[in-house]
Design a protein around this motif. Sequence first.
Motif, PDB file in Angstrom:
ATOM      1  N   UNK A   1     -13.520   5.713 -21.886  1.00  0.00           N
ATOM      2  CA  UNK A   1     -14.957   6.043 -21.923  1.00  0.00           C
ATOM      3  C   UNK A   1     -15.463   6.437 -20.541  1.00  0.00           C
ATOM      4  N   UNK A   2     -14.936   5.768 -19.513  1.00  0.00           N
ATOM      5  CA  UNK A   2     -15.362   6.059 -18.139  1.00  0.00           C
ATOM      6  C   UNK A   2     -14.690   7.303 -17.569  1.00  0.00           C
ATOM      7  N   UNK A   3     -13.522   7.632 -18.074  1.00  0.00           N
ATOM      8  CA  UNK A   3     -12.780   8.774 -17.534  1.00  0.00           C
ATOM      9  C   UNK A   3     -12.225   8.494 -16.145  1.00  0.00           C
ATOM     10  N   UNK A   4     -11.955   7.229 -15.853  1.00  0.00           N
ATOM     11  CA  UNK A   4     -11.429   6.859 -14.531  1.00  0.00           C
ATOM     12  C   UNK A   4     -10.565   5.606 -14.673  1.00  0.00           C
ATOM     13  N   UNK A   5      -9.477   5.583 -13.914  1.00  0.00           N
ATOM     14  CA  UNK A   5      -8.522   4.466 -13.963  1.00  0.00           C
ATOM     15  C   UNK A   5      -8.327   3.930 -12.548  1.00  0.00           C
ATOM     16  N   UNK A   6      -8.441   2.607 -12.385  1.00  0.00           N
ATOM     17  CA  UNK A   6      -8.122   2.032 -11.066  1.00  0.00           C
ATOM     18  C   UNK A   6      -6.977   1.030 -11.155  1.00  0.00           C
ATOM     19  N   UNK A   7      -6.457   0.815 -12.374  1.00  0.00           N
ATOM     20  CA  UNK A   7      -5.372  -0.159 -12.548  1.00  0.00           C
ATOM     21  C   UNK A   7      -4.397   0.382 -13.588  1.00  0.00           C
ATOM     22  N   UNK A   8      -3.127   0.414 -13.227  1.00  0.00           N
ATOM     23  CA  UNK A   8      -2.093   0.874 -14.169  1.00  0.00           C
ATOM     24  C   UNK A   8      -1.097  -0.264 -14.364  1.00  0.00           C
ATOM     25  N   UNK A   9      -0.826  -0.592 -15.623  1.00  0.00           N
ATOM     26  CA  UNK A   9       0.180  -1.612 -15.944  1.00  0.00           C
ATOM     27  C   UNK A   9       1.377  -0.915 -16.584  1.00  0.00           C
ATOM     28  N   UNK A  10       2.566  -1.211 -16.068  1.00  0.00           N
ATOM     29  CA  UNK A  10       3.777  -0.704 -16.711  1.00  0.00           C
ATOM     30  C   UNK A  10       4.260  -1.776 -17.687  1.00  0.00           C
ATOM     31  N   UNK A  11       4.203  -1.466 -18.963  1.00  0.00           N
ATOM     32  CA  UNK A  11       4.696  -2.461 -19.932  1.00  0.00           C
ATOM     33  C   UNK A  11       5.546  -1.775 -20.984  1.00  0.00           C
TER      34      UNK A  11
ATOM     35  N   UNK B   1      10.668  -0.693 -10.648  1.00  0.00           N
ATOM     36  CA  UNK B   1      10.352  -2.022 -11.158  1.00  0.00           C
ATOM     37  C   UNK B   1       8.982  -2.550 -10.780  1.00  0.00           C
ATOM     38  N   UNK B   2       8.065  -1.661 -10.338  1.00  0.00           N
ATOM     39  CA  UNK B   2       6.697  -2.125 -10.086  1.00  0.00           C
ATOM     40  C   UNK B   2       6.105  -2.635 -11.403  1.00  0.00           C
ATOM     41  N   UNK B   3       5.378  -3.764 -11.338  1.00  0.00           N
ATOM     42  CA  UNK B   3       4.678  -4.274 -12.517  1.00  0.00           C
ATOM     43  C   UNK B   3       3.417  -3.451 -12.774  1.00  0.00           C
ATOM     44  N   UNK B   4       2.780  -3.041 -11.678  1.00  0.00           N
ATOM     45  CA  UNK B   4       1.547  -2.277 -11.863  1.00  0.00           C
ATOM     46  C   UNK B   4       1.075  -1.681 -10.548  1.00  0.00           C
ATOM     47  N   UNK B   5       0.034  -0.860 -10.660  1.00  0.00           N
ATOM     48  CA  UNK B   5      -0.539  -0.194  -9.487  1.00  0.00           C
ATOM     49  C   UNK B   5      -2.052  -0.222  -9.573  1.00  0.00           C
ATOM     50  N   UNK B   6      -2.678  -0.400  -8.428  1.00  0.00           N
ATOM     51  CA  UNK B   6      -4.100  -0.062  -8.345  1.00  0.00           C
ATOM     52  C   UNK B   6      -4.185   1.366  -7.835  1.00  0.00           C
ATOM     53  N   UNK B   7      -5.218   2.049  -8.265  1.00  0.00           N
ATOM     54  CA  UNK B   7      -5.378   3.463  -7.956  1.00  0.00           C
ATOM     55  C   UNK B   7      -6.763   3.647  -7.367  1.00  0.00           C
ATOM     56  N   UNK B   8      -6.824   4.297  -6.214  1.00  0.00           N
ATOM     57  CA  UNK B   8      -8.153   4.507  -5.639  1.00  0.00           C
ATOM     58  C   UNK B   8      -8.327   5.954  -5.215  1.00  0.00           C
TER      59      UNK B   8
ATOM     60  N   UNK C   1       0.850  -1.189   0.000  1.00  0.00           N
ATOM     61  CA  UNK C   1       0.000   0.000   0.000  1.00  0.00           C
ATOM     62  C   UNK C   1       0.892   1.248   0.000  1.00  0.00           C
ATOM     63  N   UNK C   2       0.457   2.255  -0.744  1.00  0.00           N
ATOM     64  CA  UNK C   2       1.165   3.536  -0.798  1.00  0.00           C
ATOM     65  C   UNK C   2       0.120   4.579  -0.400  1.00  0.00           C
ATOM     66  N   UNK C   3       0.079   4.825   0.923  1.00  0.00           N
ATOM     67  CA  UNK C   3      -1.010   5.633   1.481  1.00  0.00           C
ATOM     68  C   UNK C   3      -0.608   7.110   1.506  1.00  0.00           C
ATOM     69  N   UNK C   4      -1.330   7.908   0.739  1.00  0.00           N
ATOM     70  CA  UNK C   4      -0.979   9.330   0.638  1.00  0.00           C
ATOM     71  C   UNK C   4      -1.033  10.009   2.005  1.00  0.00           C
TER      72      UNK C   4
ATOM     73  N   UNK D   1       4.190   7.806  -9.703  1.00  0.00           N
ATOM     74  CA  UNK D   1       4.102   6.897 -10.862  1.00  0.00           C
ATOM     75  C   UNK D   1       5.477   6.672 -11.480  1.00  0.00           C
ATOM     76  N   UNK D   2       6.237   7.765 -11.635  1.00  0.00           N
ATOM     77  CA  UNK D   2       7.593   7.641 -12.199  1.00  0.00           C
ATOM     78  C   UNK D   2       8.453   6.763 -11.292  1.00  0.00           C
ATOM     79  N   UNK D   3       8.327   7.010  -9.977  1.00  0.00           N
ATOM     80  CA  UNK D   3       9.122   6.248  -9.016  1.00  0.00           C
ATOM     81  C   UNK D   3       8.791   4.762  -9.077  1.00  0.00           C
ATOM     82  N   UNK D   4       7.486   4.455  -9.121  1.00  0.00           N
ATOM     83  CA  UNK D   4       7.074   3.048  -9.163  1.00  0.00           C
ATOM     84  C   UNK D   4       7.608   2.375 -10.423  1.00  0.00           C
ATOM     85  N   UNK D   5       7.519   3.086 -11.545  1.00  0.00           N
ATOM     86  CA  UNK D   5       8.019   2.504 -12.801  1.00  0.00           C
ATOM     87  C   UNK D   5       9.537   2.267 -12.694  1.00  0.00           C
ATOM     88  N   UNK D   6      10.259   3.272 -12.191  1.00  0.00           N
ATOM     89  CA  UNK D   6      11.720   3.162 -12.108  1.00  0.00           C
ATOM     90  C   UNK D   6      12.149   2.067 -11.134  1.00  0.00           C
TER      91      UNK D   6
END
Length: 282
Positions: free
Chosen positions: A89-99, A62-69, A38-41, A55-60
């Motif tokens: 279409x929804x204008x909302x993201x709860x999952x980010x994949x770094x690929x 080596x995180x595979x992905x993030x859930x966003x809430x 968990x990455x609690x703001x 997001x940049x930090x997580x990618x750098x």
Amino acid sequence: MTDSILCGLIGTGVEPSLTPALHEEEGRRQGLTYVYRTIDLDTLGLTVADLPRLLRGARDLGFRGLNITHPCKQAVIECLDELSVDAERLGAVNTVLFEQGRAVGHNTDWSGFGRNFDRGLPGARLDEVVQLGAGGAGAAVAYGLLTRGVRKLVLVDQERERARALADSFATLFETAVIETADPGELPPVLARADGLVHATPMGMAAHPGSAVPIEVLRPELWVAEVVYRPLDTELLRAARAAGARTLDGGGMAVYQAVEAFRIFTGIEPDAERMYTHMAAL
Ligand code: NAD
């Protein structure tokens, strides 16, 4: 040997979330070395403005992905390189994949709601559905309902403008559906002709006890789906069961959004029933 997989959840107040346990246990059962943080703001003293850096930090790192809430599901979009069709279409993201160096946004809230709905209320009539709550969860639920072919959706929110804005944004996406709005005071007549009700406000949580729905309008023919999942059994669900209605709790939506996120992160189809059983035991 399989690579280890590192994922995380960004949002406020996420430290007590059950999602890490769900992901890690399924990862273990799939034979993966899977770590979910968990990455609690709040805990970190950060805000939504820190998202690009996180997001940049997580990618750098080596995180595979993030859930966003909450409260980051819209704000994260500007940090991403690409969106799935549904997230756009929804204008909302709860999952980010770094690929391959790119950050791709997905939304599994709406599909999680949909899979839970299909599982828990098979054969439910969808001619006319009333949805109470047009916030973040409400947008995903409405999208899931309209994708399932609801013919008429009545959006009810104490802030009528929120309901109107959601109705307007979906009217162009779902041209054959009728999407109307109503005030909470109009619930009795609106529910009297509906097939089903989805509750998507925070009422029923420990911090918001009670029910946003007048219980005298509940009846055996009206199915009732809940989005609140802490607690799993809300005052609304108890009243609906007492009235003889078919009900669906919000736990399955939380599980299935995790099921779909797990698949996106790992490329492996998880055992959804096992995750469902695990969630119930947590
Ligand atoms: P939100 O604040 O974005 O939206 C809530 C909406 O409900 C607002 O538009 C508000 O005006 C409206 N509202 C509040 N009380 C009302 C009332 N009495 N009558 C009419 N409208 C009312 O919140 P959210 O992120 O959409 O979360 C709502 C609930 O859904 C929370 O309990 C949350 O925990 C739950 N949730 C569950 C899942 C799941 O996977 N099951 C996923 C996301 C959110």
